[in-house]
Design an enzyme around this catalytic site. Structure first.
Site, PDB file in Angstrom:
ATOM      1  N   CYS A 169      19.472 -15.801  77.879  1.00 29.25           N
ATOM      2  CA  CYS A 169      20.284 -14.744  77.260  1.00 29.25           C
ATOM      3  C   CYS A 169      19.559 -13.405  77.238  1.00 29.25           C
ATOM      4  CB  CYS A 169      20.738 -15.143  75.866  1.00 29.25           C
ATOM      5  SG  CYS A 169      19.378 -15.351  74.720  1.00 29.25           S
TER       6      CYS A 169
ATOM      7  N   ARG B 191      23.867 -11.441  68.102  1.00 28.18           N
ATOM      8  CA  ARG B 191      22.697 -10.838  67.430  1.00 28.18           C
ATOM      9  C   ARG B 191      23.111 -10.414  66.020  1.00 28.18           C
ATOM     10  NH1 ARG B 191      21.523  -8.638  72.869  1.00 28.18           N
ATOM     11  NH2 ARG B 191      19.365  -9.133  73.381  1.00 28.18           N
TER      12      ARG B 191
ATOM     13  N   ARG C  16       7.546  -4.382  75.467  1.00 28.08           N
ATOM     14  CA  ARG C  16       8.833  -4.171  76.125  1.00 28.08           C
ATOM     15  C   ARG C  16       9.422  -2.786  75.886  1.00 28.08           C
ATOM     16  NH1 ARG C  16      12.893  -8.289  72.807  1.00 28.08           N
ATOM     17  NH2 ARG C  16      14.611  -6.908  73.291  1.00 28.08           N
TER      18      ARG C  16
ATOM     19  N   GLU D 182      11.073 -17.891  73.571  1.00 30.56           N
ATOM     20  CA  GLU D 182      10.684 -16.499  73.790  1.00 30.56           C
ATOM     21  C   GLU D 182       9.179 -16.310  73.766  1.00 30.56           C
ATOM     22  OE1 GLU D 182      13.619 -13.696  71.949  1.00 30.56           O
ATOM     23  OE2 GLU D 182      13.361 -15.013  70.240  1.00 30.56           O
TER      24      GLU D 182
ATOM     25  N   HIS E  20      16.173  -2.422  72.293  1.00 33.89           N
ATOM     26  CA  HIS E  20      17.509  -2.710  71.754  1.00 33.89           C
ATOM     27  C   HIS E  20      18.430  -1.505  71.866  1.00 33.89           C
ATOM     28  CE1 HIS E  20      15.547  -6.369  70.341  1.00 33.89           C
ATOM     29  NE2 HIS E  20      16.738  -6.872  70.626  1.00 33.89           N
TER      30      HIS E  20
ATOM     31  N   ARG F  78      22.858 -16.475  66.383  1.00 32.97           N
ATOM     32  CA  ARG F  78      21.396 -16.466  66.238  1.00 32.97           C
ATOM     33  C   ARG F  78      21.065 -16.017  64.825  1.00 32.97           C
ATOM     34  NH1 ARG F  78      17.635 -12.628  69.813  1.00 32.97           N
ATOM     35  NH2 ARG F  78      18.506 -10.970  68.550  1.00 32.97           N
TER      36      ARG F  78
ATOM     37  N   ASN G 247      13.618 -11.290  77.465  1.00 30.24           N
ATOM     38  CA  ASN G 247      13.128  -9.958  77.060  1.00 30.24           C
ATOM     39  C   ASN G 247      11.791 -10.093  76.342  1.00 30.24           C
ATOM     40  OD1 ASN G 247      15.606  -9.196  77.936  1.00 30.24           O
ATOM     41  ND2 ASN G 247      16.495  -8.945  75.900  1.00 30.24           N
ATOM     42  N   ASP G 248      11.753 -11.052  75.418  1.00 32.35           N
ATOM     43  CA  ASP G 248      10.507 -11.258  74.692  1.00 32.35           C
ATOM     44  C   ASP G 248       9.535 -12.128  75.480  1.00 32.35           C
ATOM     45  OD1 ASP G 248      10.557  -9.778  72.277  1.00 32.35           O
ATOM     46  OD2 ASP G 248      12.197 -11.046  71.599  1.00 32.35           O
TER      47      ASP G 248
HETATM   48  C1  PEP Z   1      15.295 -11.862  74.289  1.00 34.11           C
HETATM   49  O1  PEP Z   1      14.198 -11.677  73.753  1.00 34.11           O
HETATM   50  O2  PEP Z   1      15.435 -12.064  75.509  1.00 34.11           O
HETATM   51  C2  PEP Z   1      16.521 -11.831  73.493  1.00 34.11           C
HETATM   52  C3  PEP Z   1      17.688 -12.118  74.015  1.00 34.11           C
HETATM   53  O3  PEP Z   1      16.397 -11.427  72.185  1.00 34.11           O
HETATM   54  P1  PEP Z   1      16.280  -9.882  71.758  1.00 34.11           P
HETATM   55  O4  PEP Z   1      16.474  -9.028  72.986  1.00 34.11           O
HETATM   56  O5  PEP Z   1      17.338  -9.626  70.741  1.00 34.11           O
HETATM   57  O6  PEP Z   1      14.903  -9.813  71.222  1.00 34.11           O
HETATM   58 MG    MG Z   2      14.095 -11.745  71.607  1.00 33.34          MG
END
Ligand code: PEP
Ligand code: MG
Length: 599
Positions: A513, A307, A476, A442, A200, A343, A465-466
């Site tokens: 996303c 977020r 990650r 995710e 993040h 979200r 991402n997750d």
């Molecule tokens: C993701 O996991 O792709 C996502 C958009 O959520 P975050 O990056 O906030 O975990």
């Molecule tokens: Mg995520």
């Protein structure tokens, strides 16, 4: 090891996470954990060592009282009182006596004795069953780090919210909330020893448009404040003492980038339509209410991911329902009639809130995070759900849950929404009865039961991402295994395809996303797999539009067919690169000879 060239130029290589080049003086943040040597001291020097220790305690006390005064003035006495427990550590007779005994009996230096004893205390606290005591570990470590800094004569940690002059910040790590609070006027760019593209901290850098490089190994330990450096957020380099030749090359690169920015500005108001007429929705990921300006100026068609946890970070108490309502309503009103997908709280993983008393966990990304946290912390969830529902009266608000791993969680969350809707009706507070609810996909389990989920939802948003970290079992945040974190892994391509198929069978829309959606090299693959919408940080939206407007859906579909049949992540990535470079060559003129030379 950095590359040291005869010219005196030194190159540190890391992972590029936020595009752009900057140059200036380095500000190297103190090591989070200073090295503590054990030194024997003579019988006669023991008293002096104890004296040094006591002086450091007094100095630390003054510093803490000053911080407490500032916080109380700015935020109120209650907030200031959080430092009371820090001050108590400095007065703990058991701890202090033990340190002095160790200095006397073993004839060792004060910092060693203090470090040894305080670490033992912290470990004991960390292992207790009592949540309150366990949470005191952070206070304890904060105080002990200050005492050690004072004993070692190290500077206090810099306040990154207010810097005296422009600089490139370099540290071992930065938390997402540190990053969100960076002094925008004076932070030219930043680098960290650890981290990865989807941390993040990196995501924040992209949305703030601050050039950034992470995973620089031990650069912060090798460099010093005041050294002149160039940070290249395209190629992931920090170049210390750049030569005239290097500066010239970067000057050329910046000229090309300016020309590209002009081209991108021209397409901002145009829609994202492929050459053969296929429309893709492009929306933006935001973290703050103030980001709505960027959503509009970058030509996004709404917000695909808000977020909301950033409303909860950077403060001492969670925001009330009323405060959240005003924030969500402000975003909805500013962008109306464009959609805004809010979200629900995605706390945990690398986003920790000091005021929420979340105990440290061994595996935070597999732990008490996101929807799991909200379903247990009902008061927090209730305030947020009511605030979102109320904001839906104002604009085109949609809501989605993060980290759904199966139907049970979805049903529980939906039941709560119904309960709070009933409350609002009773209170005659308006909301949109038809507010659409979606879920983030995710976890691999969510993909496998996506057909069940799709029947109960209006949309999916794939959080790659997750999804990548959970499907490939690759943390990650861990730069040591960043090479295994492969968005084009055949398993990921297939998981995305399965999600799209399940959604489309139920006639619901699918967005992506995660950071994959903001990469112009990978966007054609997602479009080819049938994804309806891409949502990315506002500064990335124009580049995505640029690629999509030069692409044919047929080419993207051919790429997707190839990827679904291909056994190798590297081959899929190469094909994605080939296509992106073929359709939009101007977008990729950001690598330099220096970046390509072997490490
Ligand atoms: C993701 O996991 O792709 C996502 C958009 O959520 P975050 O990056 O906030 O975990
Ligand atoms: Mg995520």
């Amino acid at each position: 090891m950095p590359e040291a060239l005869p010219s005196g130029e030194r190159i540190f290589r890391g992972i590029p996470v936020s595009a752009g080049v900057c140059r200036g003086k380095l500000l190297v943040l103190g090591l989070a954990r200073p090295v503590i040597d054990k030194r024997p001291v003579s019988e006669t020097a023991v008293a002096e060592e104890i004296n040094r220790f006591e002086k450091a305690l007094v100095q630390t006390r003054h510093q803490l009282l000053e911080v407490q005064r500032k916080v109380s003035d700015a935020m109120g006495a209650h907030e200031g009182s959080i430092f009371d427990s820090h001050l108590l550590v400095l007065e703990d007779p058991m701890l202090l006596d033990e340190v002095i005994r160790l200095i006397r009996n073993e004839k060792v230096n004060a910092e060693y004795a203090f470090h040894a004893v305080s670490e033992r205390y912290a470990a004991t606290l960390a292992a207790t069953e009592d949540d309150y005591l366990r949470e005191r570990v952070t206070d304890m470590r904060d105080v002990t780090a200050r005492v050690l800094n004072n004993l070692l004569g190290l500077e206090d940690e810099h306040d990154l919210r207010r810097l005296k002059e422009p600089c490139i910040v370099l540290g071992h790590d930065l938390t997402p909330s540190n990053t969100a609070q960076l002094d925008r006027r004076n932070v030219l760019g930043f680098g960290t020893d650890v981290g990865s593209r989807t941390s993040h901290t990196a995501i924040m850098a992209r949305s703030l448009r601050i050039p950034a490089v992470v995973g620089l190994k031990d650069a912060s330990g090798q460099l010093e404040s005041g050294q002149y450096a160039l940070l290249d957020g395209f190629n992931g380099l920090i170049i210390v003492n750049p030569t005239d030749q290097t500066l010239y090359e970067y000057g050329q690169l910046e000229k090309k980038q300016l020309t590209l920015q002009e081209k991108l500005r021209d397409i901002v108001p145009r829609p994202a339509i492929t050459l053969d007429g296929h429309r893709v929705s492009l929306s933006a990921n935001i973290e703050h209410v103030s980001d709505t300006d960027a959503v509009k100026s970058q030509g996004a068609e709404g917000v695909g991911l808000f977020r909301t946890e950033y409303l909860f970070l950077e403060r001492q108490h969670p925001p009330s329902e009323e405060e959240q309502y005003h924030a969500y309503r402000a975003v909805a009103a500013a962008l109306k009639p464009l959609p805004v997908v809010i979200r629900t709280l995605d706390l945990g993983g690398d986003k920790f809130l000091s005021h929420m008393h979340v105990p440290a966990e061994m595996n935070p990304f597999l732990g008490w995070r996101a929807i799991r946290f909200c379903l247990q912390e009902r008061d927090v969830f209730r305030e947020q759900l009511r605030a979102i529902l109320r904001a839906s009266a104002e604009g085109n608000v949609k809501m989605m849950y993060p980290m759904i791993s199966g139907l049970e969680e979805l049903n529980q969350a939906n039941a709560l929404v119904e309960e709070y809707k009933a409350e609002l009706r009773q209170e005659s507070l308006p909301f949109d009865e038809g507010m659409e609810i979606g879920a983030m996909i995710e976890t691999p389990s969510a993909v496998i039961v996506a057909d069940f989920l799709a029947k109960r939802l209006k949309f999916f948003s794939i959080g790659t991402n997750d999804l990548i970290q959970y499907a490939l079992a690759v943390d990650r945040l861990n730069e040591k295994i960043a090479h295994l974190y492969e968005p084009t892994h055949p398993a990921i391509v297939r998981l995305i395809q399965a999600t799209v198929d399940a959604a489309h069978r139920q006639k619901i829309r699918v967005s992506v996303c995660g950071e994959m959606a903001g990469d112009p090299v990978l966007a054609p693959l997602l479009v080819g797999l049938g994804v309806d919408e891409l949502s990315a940080a506002p500064p990335l939206v124009a580049s995505l539009k640029f690629v999509i407007r030069r692409l044919k859906l047929a080419e993207a579909q051919e790429l997707a067919r190839f990827a679904l049949d291909c056994e190798s992540a590297a081959d899929i990535l190469s094909r994605c690169q080939e296509l992106a470079h073929e359709v939009a060559p101007g977008l990729f003129e950001d690598s330099l000879a220096i970046a390509k030379s072997p490490a």
